[in-house]
Design an enzyme around this catalytic site. Structure first.
Site, PDB file in Angstrom:
ATOM      1  N   ARG A 257      42.280  17.426 -20.641  1.00 45.54           N
ATOM      2  CA  ARG A 257      42.031  16.032 -21.002  1.00 45.54           C
ATOM      3  C   ARG A 257      42.232  15.106 -19.809  1.00 45.54           C
ATOM      4  NH1 ARG A 257      43.226  16.814 -26.828  1.00 45.54           N
ATOM      5  NH2 ARG A 257      42.749  14.962 -28.039  1.00 45.54           N
TER       6      ARG A 257
ATOM      7  N   ARG B 253      38.702  12.896 -42.678  1.00 44.81           N
ATOM      8  CA  ARG B 253      38.850  14.352 -42.559  1.00 44.81           C
ATOM      9  C   ARG B 253      40.193  14.869 -43.060  1.00 44.81           C
ATOM     10  NH1 ARG B 253      38.916  15.240 -35.935  1.00 44.81           N
ATOM     11  NH2 ARG B 253      41.047  14.531 -35.611  1.00 44.81           N
TER      12      ARG B 253
HETATM   13  P1  AMP Z   1      43.821  16.692 -30.925  1.00 47.54           P
HETATM   14  O1  AMP Z   1      44.277  17.577 -32.044  1.00 47.54           O
HETATM   15  O2  AMP Z   1      43.085  17.425 -29.855  1.00 47.54           O
HETATM   16  O3  AMP Z   1      43.098  15.465 -31.414  1.00 47.54           O
HETATM   17  O4  AMP Z   1      45.167  16.156 -30.221  1.00 47.54           O
HETATM   18  C1  AMP Z   1      46.099  15.378 -30.932  1.00 47.54           C
HETATM   19  C2  AMP Z   1      47.036  14.691 -29.953  1.00 47.54           C
HETATM   20  O5  AMP Z   1      47.761  15.678 -29.198  1.00 47.54           O
HETATM   21  C3  AMP Z   1      46.341  13.822 -28.907  1.00 47.54           C
HETATM   22  O6  AMP Z   1      46.065  12.519 -29.384  1.00 47.54           O
HETATM   23  C4  AMP Z   1      47.392  13.834 -27.793  1.00 47.54           C
HETATM   24  O7  AMP Z   1      48.465  12.968 -28.088  1.00 47.54           O
HETATM   25  C5  AMP Z   1      47.918  15.259 -27.846  1.00 47.54           C
HETATM   26  N1  AMP Z   1      47.146  16.180 -26.986  1.00 47.54           N
HETATM   27  C6  AMP Z   1      46.362  17.225 -27.387  1.00 47.54           C
HETATM   28  N2  AMP Z   1      45.834  17.860 -26.333  1.00 47.54           N
HETATM   29  C7  AMP Z   1      46.259  17.191 -25.241  1.00 47.54           C
HETATM   30  C8  AMP Z   1      46.043  17.347 -23.848  1.00 47.54           C
HETATM   31  N3  AMP Z   1      45.231  18.320 -23.364  1.00 47.54           N
HETATM   32  N4  AMP Z   1      46.663  16.478 -23.007  1.00 47.54           N
HETATM   33  C9  AMP Z   1      47.470  15.500 -23.470  1.00 47.54           C
HETATM   34  N5  AMP Z   1      47.717  15.287 -24.767  1.00 47.54           N
HETATM   35  C10 AMP Z   1      47.121  16.129 -25.660  1.00 47.54           C
END
Ligand code: AMP
Length: 227
Positions: free
Chosen positions: A97, A136
């Site tokens: 990310r 969702r």
């Molecule tokens: P997601 O399930 O991918 O939408 O991730 C949920 C939350 O986890 C995000 O809003 C971030 O706070 C954190 N997160 C997930 N992946 C990352 C990453 N690669 N780098 C930083 N924060 C992450």
């Protein structure tokens, strides 16, 4: 001696803002191509639930819709990638990310003589993401994703995949946090599109249509970049 790319486990990245369908499509690719879905969001949520040090540090940041520190996320991903099932090939959902994470991934893969096959950008309109995210929910038993408008189970409240009847909604899937998550995406993650384009690894797919049609388009790309 050259290594035959066909024998290397595939490494695919799904790029796109929250709500683009990365998790949904990663699960389809997992089933159809035998790849392992690695979602740093799922790994972080598990760390929060388990109360680990990383989880404690990540919790408030996740609730606010920000990005967890590169150090924490890279460590979590490194450990997961070292598990034996990842030898089947992986599909990264939500990682990298940031540019620091992308460079760390290149380094981790290089240690094993690997590199990514492709970074696939799911192209969507931001305006539709709030509706997609706020509707969702997920089966607590098997993780299958559903949506109030776009993908309902055949029997209301009962998972099509495992028959489970407990559905959960993520705490950060609310309009206010989604706005922060979209901002984090544009500021810190969208630059990765140029990063992977520069490496000749970028593929793009229109991800605004029907889920099955997008899966079909993705399957073609994955077949192309892994054969
Ligand atoms: P997601 O399930 O991918 O939408 O991730 C949920 C939350 O986890 C995000 O809003 C971030 O706070 C954190 N997160 C997930 N992946 C990352 C990453 N690669 N780098 C930083 N924060 C992450």
């Amino acid at each position: 001696m050259t290594t035959d790319v066909m024998t290397r486990p595939a490494v695919l990245i799904l790029l796109g803002p929250p709500g683009a369908g990365k998790g949904t499509q990663a699960r389809v690719l997992e089933e159809n191509f035998g790849l392992v879905q690695l979602s740093t969001g799922d790994l972080l949520r598990a760390a929060v639930a388990a109360g680990t040090e990383a989880g404690k540090a990540a919790k408030a940041v996740m609730e606010a819709g920000g990005l967890v520190s590169d150090e924490i996320v890279i460590n979590i991903l490194r450990d997961r990638l070292a598990e034996p099932d990842c030898a089947k090939g992986v599909i990264l959902d939500g990682f990298p990310r940031t540019t620091v994470q992308a460079e760390a991934l290149d380094g981790l893969l290089a240690e094993n003589g690997q590199k990514i096959n492709a970074a696939i950008s799911l192209e969507v309109d931001d305006a539709a993401m709030v509706t997609r995210i706020s509707g969702r929910y997920t089966c607590a038993g098997c993780g299958e994703g559903y949506h109030d408008s776009f993908k309902q189970p055949a029997v209301d409240g009962k998972c099509d995949k495992c028959g489970g009847e407990k559905m959960t909604r993520r705490a950060d899937d609310n309009a206010e946090t989604v706005a922060s998550r979209l901002e984090a995406y544009h500021e810190q993650t969208a630059p990765l599109i140029a990063y992977y384009d520069g490496k000749g690894a970028l593929k793009k797919i229109d991800a605004m249509g029907d889920i099955a049609a997008i899966s079909g388009g993705l399957a073609k790309i994955v077949t192309d970049v892994t054969s």
